[in-house]
Motif scaffolding. Structure first.
Motif, mmCIF file in Angstrom:
data_model
loop_
_atom_site.group_PDB
_atom_site.id
_atom_site.type_symbol
_atom_site.label_atom_id
_atom_site.label_comp_id
_atom_site.label_asym_id
_atom_site.label_seq_id
_atom_site.Cartn_x
_atom_site.Cartn_y
_atom_site.Cartn_z
ATOM 1 N N GLU A 494 12.684 13.964 64.827
ATOM 2 C CA GLU A 494 11.788 12.806 65.357
ATOM 3 C C GLU A 494 11.992 12.505 67.137
ATOM 4 O O GLU A 494 13.113 10.984 67.448
ATOM 5 C CB GLU A 494 11.139 11.606 64.153
ATOM 6 N N PRO A 495 12.443 13.433 67.831
ATOM 7 C CA PRO A 495 12.483 13.597 69.075
ATOM 8 C C PRO A 495 11.896 12.372 69.786
ATOM 9 O O PRO A 495 10.415 12.189 69.483
ATOM 10 C CB PRO A 495 13.052 14.802 69.722
ATOM 11 N N GLU A 496 11.801 11.527 71.323
ATOM 12 C CA GLU A 496 11.202 10.991 71.655
ATOM 13 C C GLU A 496 10.279 11.730 72.958
ATOM 14 O O GLU A 496 9.047 11.540 73.868
ATOM 15 C CB GLU A 496 12.160 9.555 72.376
ATOM 16 N N ILE A 497 11.338 13.197 73.509
ATOM 17 C CA ILE A 497 10.485 14.015 74.481
ATOM 18 C C ILE A 497 10.805 14.858 73.605
ATOM 19 O O ILE A 497 11.404 15.890 72.732
ATOM 20 C CB ILE A 497 11.018 13.321 75.599
ATOM 21 N N ILE A 498 10.010 16.199 73.666
ATOM 22 C CA ILE A 498 10.138 17.001 72.890
ATOM 23 C C ILE A 498 9.789 18.602 74.745
ATOM 24 O O ILE A 498 8.379 18.259 75.333
ATOM 25 C CB ILE A 498 9.068 17.889 72.155
ATOM 26 N N PHE A 499 10.023 19.742 75.090
ATOM 27 C CA PHE A 499 10.316 20.184 76.111
ATOM 28 C C PHE A 499 9.864 22.123 75.106
ATOM 29 O O PHE A 499 10.428 22.053 74.656
ATOM 30 C CB PHE A 499 12.040 20.260 76.821
ATOM 31 N N LEU A 500 9.219 22.380 75.557
ATOM 32 C CA LEU A 500 7.872 23.385 74.937
ATOM 33 C C LEU A 500 8.170 24.695 76.807
ATOM 34 O O LEU A 500 7.188 23.976 77.311
ATOM 35 C CB LEU A 500 6.990 23.024 74.842
ATOM 36 N N ASP A 501 9.526 25.532 76.113
ATOM 37 C CA ASP A 501 8.524 26.561 77.313
ATOM 38 C C ASP A 501 8.503 27.507 76.643
ATOM 39 O O ASP A 501 8.643 28.649 75.674
ATOM 40 C CB ASP A 501 10.454 26.833 77.260
ATOM 41 N N GLU A 502 7.543 27.750 77.272
ATOM 42 C CA GLU A 502 5.992 28.499 77.215
ATOM 43 C C GLU A 502 5.757 28.944 75.455
ATOM 44 O O GLU A 502 6.341 29.679 75.603
ATOM 45 C CB GLU A 502 6.209 30.110 78.093
ATOM 46 N N PRO A 503 5.629 27.800 75.207
ATOM 47 C CA PRO A 503 5.804 28.219 73.537
ATOM 48 C C PRO A 503 4.508 29.287 73.215
ATOM 49 O O PRO A 503 4.578 29.763 71.681
ATOM 50 C CB PRO A 503 5.730 26.697 72.814
ATOM 51 N N THR A 504 3.772 29.491 73.465
ATOM 52 C CA THR A 504 2.545 30.139 73.501
ATOM 53 C C THR A 504 1.966 31.110 74.174
ATOM 54 O O THR A 504 1.621 32.237 73.890
ATOM 55 C CB THR A 504 1.117 29.032 73.338
ATOM 56 N N SER A 505 3.241 31.808 74.455
ATOM 57 C CA SER A 505 3.770 33.201 75.242
ATOM 58 C C SER A 505 2.940 33.911 73.665
ATOM 59 O O SER A 505 3.712 34.074 72.865
ATOM 60 C CB SER A 505 4.681 33.306 76.095
ATOM 61 N N GLY A 506 2.105 35.295 74.191
ATOM 62 C CA GLY A 506 2.146 36.362 72.972
ATOM 63 C C GLY A 506 1.915 36.177 71.670
ATOM 64 O O GLY A 506 1.437 36.468 70.499
ATOM 65 N N ILE A 507 1.082 34.954 71.308
ATOM 66 C CA ILE A 507 0.032 34.573 70.448
ATOM 67 C C ILE A 507 -1.558 34.145 70.697
ATOM 68 O O ILE A 507 -1.694 33.597 71.930
ATOM 69 C CB ILE A 507 0.520 32.705 69.634
ATOM 70 N N ASP A 508 -2.254 34.647 69.329
ATOM 71 C CA ASP A 508 -3.107 34.500 69.846
ATOM 72 C C ASP A 508 -4.128 32.928 70.387
ATOM 73 O O ASP A 508 -3.414 32.582 70.229
ATOM 74 C CB ASP A 508 -4.194 35.622 68.797
ATOM 75 N N PRO A 509 -5.322 33.419 70.597
ATOM 76 C CA PRO A 509 -6.334 31.989 70.667
ATOM 77 C C PRO A 509 -6.187 31.281 69.612
ATOM 78 O O PRO A 509 -6.319 29.332 70.007
ATOM 79 C CB PRO A 509 -7.423 32.131 71.555
ATOM 80 N N LEU A 510 -6.378 31.591 68.888
ATOM 81 C CA LEU A 510 -6.503 30.487 67.301
ATOM 82 C C LEU A 510 -5.152 29.655 67.152
ATOM 83 O O LEU A 510 -5.083 28.565 66.657
ATOM 84 C CB LEU A 510 -7.427 31.440 65.995
ATOM 85 N N ALA A 511 -4.113 30.830 67.740
ATOM 86 C CA ALA A 511 -2.913 29.749 66.592
ATOM 87 C C ALA A 511 -2.827 28.963 67.943
ATOM 88 O O ALA A 511 -2.627 27.775 67.694
ATOM 89 C CB ALA A 511 -2.229 30.995 67.042
ATOM 90 N N ARG A 512 -2.976 29.478 69.774
ATOM 91 C CA ARG A 512 -2.924 28.470 70.326
ATOM 92 C C ARG A 512 -3.228 27.346 70.329
ATOM 93 O O ARG A 512 -2.834 25.862 70.185
ATOM 94 C CB ARG A 512 -3.435 29.394 71.804
ATOM 95 N N ARG A 513 -4.664 27.271 69.658
ATOM 96 C CA ARG A 513 -5.758 26.322 69.431
ATOM 97 C C ARG A 513 -5.175 25.034 68.198
ATOM 98 O O ARG A 513 -5.033 23.878 68.685
ATOM 99 C CB ARG A 513 -7.320 26.196 69.364
ATOM 100 N N SER A 514 -4.601 25.850 67.725
ATOM 101 C CA SER A 514 -3.561 24.841 66.803
ATOM 102 C C SER A 514 -2.989 23.859 66.958
ATOM 103 O O SER A 514 -2.206 22.930 66.896
ATOM 104 C CB SER A 514 -2.862 26.122 65.305
ATOM 105 N N PHE A 515 -1.730 25.140 67.743
ATOM 106 C CA PHE A 515 -0.512 24.417 68.543
ATOM 107 C C PHE A 515 -1.160 23.480 69.281
ATOM 108 O O PHE A 515 -0.473 22.001 69.192
ATOM 109 C CB PHE A 515 -0.159 25.541 68.828
ATOM 110 N N TRP A 516 -2.175 23.909 70.285
ATOM 111 C CA TRP A 516 -2.085 22.293 71.351
ATOM 112 C C TRP A 516 -2.700 21.333 70.141
ATOM 113 O O TRP A 516 -2.309 19.625 70.988
ATOM 114 C CB TRP A 516 -3.126 22.764 72.332
ATOM 115 N N TYR A 517 -3.440 21.917 69.110
ATOM 116 C CA TYR A 517 -4.120 20.539 68.706
ATOM 117 C C TYR A 517 -2.807 19.414 68.080
ATOM 118 O O TYR A 517 -2.600 18.342 68.377
ATOM 119 C CB TYR A 517 -4.946 20.455 67.283
ATOM 120 N N THR A 518 -1.917 19.977 67.643
ATOM 121 C CA THR A 518 -0.571 19.662 67.223
ATOM 122 C C THR A 518 -0.231 18.391 67.988
ATOM 123 O O THR A 518 0.550 17.805 68.519
ATOM 124 C CB THR A 518 0.774 20.526 66.361
ATOM 125 N N ILE A 519 0.064 19.185 69.601
ATOM 126 C CA ILE A 519 0.725 18.956 70.682
ATOM 127 C C ILE A 519 0.248 17.144 71.268
ATOM 128 O O ILE A 519 0.611 16.583 71.603
ATOM 129 C CB ILE A 519 1.302 19.650 72.047
#
Length: 596
Positions: A494-519
């Motif tokens: 449960e960090p206060e800050i999270i660093f994401l270095d190109e976390p969606t590179s190579g994954i499809d648009p549907l997975a990116r949508r879900s990922f960004w909803y989480t973010i």
């Protein structure tokens, strides 16, 4: 072979692979696939992770033998005569094998030797390839010293050292910046038009699919839909809208509110200060009663991503999609997920940051603040200094000079203490591929100081939140699920800050949508998110973005402010704004150098 003839024909094509264990069913990668691809055209394969795109390309290349069905390539039955096909095609896989210790020219020579290219035609071919890839000035540079975009262009050049009848490209622009992606596509389209080359390309970018003559949308080993981009866009006409929230409401909050109305809303994504959304086919009219008060809505032109997303949403469990409930983030402010207390102090403060490697300056005098609960995007071309900036802020690299505070701690004096407050997801999958999902979470939870009931509770929450199977082998997961596992491991403490270095590179648009909803949900809880990405549409999810190039900060502000700096209006796409800002800066530097 005429331009209208069929170059690839698949009929009832099945491809299965052995299961991971005897107790599990076999893996069916292709499930009765049927398609025909015309010669002389640029054809796109799009679909979510696991749709069968890479498997199909490998079958076309003669690298796999189909379990059953018929596959003809260039008039040959590829299962009976793979060598005749391989002699006439070129294939660039996702991870093309450059020899990093060899120079650009030596890589070209090596691949020419491997393909038996006659000496008398090599020089002319090399000159043309080096010219169109703009690598003619880098012939003696080791491949390992090239930027990501230049490596991709060299990979394409090596693939084309012989002149093929068919070119297969598997996600060629993954991990490269918008400038390099643009250059790559100029090369591909030039080859199609000038050499009448047939190209089949799999891609996660819907704007790339828009540039193709035909698009095949694949899902679970079958073709869901095929047609020209215009035909696919027309299929969702009348369902696409744009909503503008009041100034005090963030676009991602409106996105979440719209997605609550599953009966009416099929998809919603932020764009600058607005939200682009789609209504369902069952309820295509604008649901005025479901639109929050004070929201302005108007119809908009559909695009390729709209068509793709609607097809996938309808296919997946009758339209069930990511939501706060599906992600285990139901918005209830319990003790476990209530927002962090507000603070006037920035989560991150960077003043005059410099990081040098010998004589090379990777980051030059960069300054910015990031507020608590903010989504901050760090954008830039390959080699711009983004990853270096990330590693310095995470305490993984010391700064050469400057002042940095993370979570209220000075990184010069308290790097270890600061790291306890952050989570980090690297560009490449950095967990243990041979361990199960559960074992990875146990290991990283322990590394973060968790144990006993607390560790078990956090792991149970992570498995539910990210829809992960505990006994799956981590290295065998599709790209989207690997990223989910990386995110789950980074959030265990449960960090206060999270660093994401190109976390969606190579994954499809549907997975990116879900990922960004989480973010977005994490930011709504007060967690600060710092992210790098090469998908410029993802910059729209950010509260603010910074654009770097050659280690220098070129732009800083909300997405619409950055558009204005590029001389564009709010309706312009972020790709164009990004390219304009970087090119303007480079032209200015060039003029200064010429004036000296």
């Amino acid at each position: 072979m005429t331009a209208s003839s069929t170059i690839v024909s698949a009929q009832q094509l099945f491809q299965t692979f052995p299961a991971e264990s005897k107790s599990m069913p076999e893996i069916r990668a292709l499930d009765g696939l049927n398609l025909e691809i015309k010669a002389g055209e640029l054809t796109a394969l799009v679909g979510p992770d696991g749709a069968g795109k890479t498997t199909f390309l490998r079958l076309v290349a003669g690298l796999y033998r189909a379990t059953s069905g018929q596959l003809n390539v260039l008039g040959f039955d590829v299962s009976k005569d793979p060598q005749s096909v391989q002699d006439r095609i070129s294939y660039m896989p996702q991870r093309f094998g450059l020899y990093e210790d060899l120079s650009v020219q030596e890589n070209l020579d090596l691949y020419a030797d491997l393909h038996g290219v006659p000496n008398e035609i090599r020089q002319q071919r090399f000159e043309r390839l080096l010219k169109i890839t703009d690598l003619q000035h880098f012939k003696q540079r080791p491949a390992g010293k090239l930027s990501g975009g230049m490596k991709q262009k060299l990979g394409l050049a090596c693939t084309l050292v012989r002149s093929p009848e068919l070119l297969l490209l598997d996600e060629p622009s993954v991990g490269v910046d918008p400038l390099s992606r643009r250059d790559l596509w100029i090369i591909i389209e030039q080859l199609v038009h000038e050499e009448n080359l047939s190209v089949i390309i799999s891609t996660s970018y819907m704007d790339e699919a828009e540039r193709c003559a035909q698009v095949y949308v694949m899902y679970e080993g079958k073709v869901l839909k095929q047609g020209t981009p215009a035909q696919l866009r027309e299929d969702v006409r009348g369902l696409t809208w744009e909503a503008v929230p009041p100034k005090e409401m963030k676009a991602r909050i409106l996105q979440a509110k719209l997605l609550e109305n599953t009966q009416y809303i099929a998809d919603a994504v932020p764009k600058g200060n607005s939200v682009r959304f789609m209504t369902t086919r069952q309820n295509p009219q604008l649901p005025h009663a479901e639109i929050p008060e004070g929201i302005t809505v108007q119809a908009r032109e559909p695009d390729m991503e709209d068509a793709f997303m609607l097809l996938l949403h309808e296919r997946q469990n009758g339209g069930q999609r990511y939501s706060a409930d599906n992600l285990g983030l139901n918005g209830q402010l319990t003790e476990e997920n209530k927002p962090l207390a507000p603070s006037s102090e920035p989560a991150i403060s960077v003043k005059e940051l410099v990081r040098k490697f010998g004589d090379f300056t990777a980051v030059a005098s960069t300054s910015f603040d990031v507020q608590r609960g903010e989504i901050f995007g760090l954008l830039g071309p390959n080699g711009a200094g983004k990853t270096t900036t990330f590693r310095v802020l995470c305490g993984l690299l010391p700064a050469s000079s400057g002042t940095l505070q993370v979570a209220g701690l000075n990184l010069r004096h308290a790097r270890a203490e600061a790291r306890a407050h952050i989570g980090y997801v690297s560009q490449k999958f950095a967990l243990y591929s041979n361990l199960t999902v559960l074992d990875n979470l146990k290991f990283f939870g322990g590394a973060y100081g968790l144990s006993g009931k607390r560790l078990k509770s956090q792991i149970d929450k992570a498995l539910l939140q990210f829809d992960l199977k505990p006994n799956a082998i981590s290295g065998d997961l599709p790209g989207g699920y690997k990223q989910r596992l990386s995110m789950a491991a980074a959030l265990l403490h449960e960090p206060e800050i999270i660093f994401l270095d190109e976390p969606t590179s190579g994954i499809d648009p549907l997975a990116r949508r879900s990922f960004w909803y989480t973010i977005g949900e994490l930011a709504n809880k007060g967690i600060t998110v710092i992210i790098t990405t090469h998908f410029m549409e993802e910059a729209e999810y950010c509260d603010r973005i910074a654009i770097q190039d050659a280690g220098k900060l070129l732009a800083l502000g909300a997405p619409n402010q950055v558009r204005q700096q590029a001389g564009m209006d709010h309706a312009s796409d972020m790709n164009s704004a990004f390219i304009a800002i970087v090119e303007q800066s480079r032209e200015s530097v060039l003029k200064q150098e010429q004036a000296v």
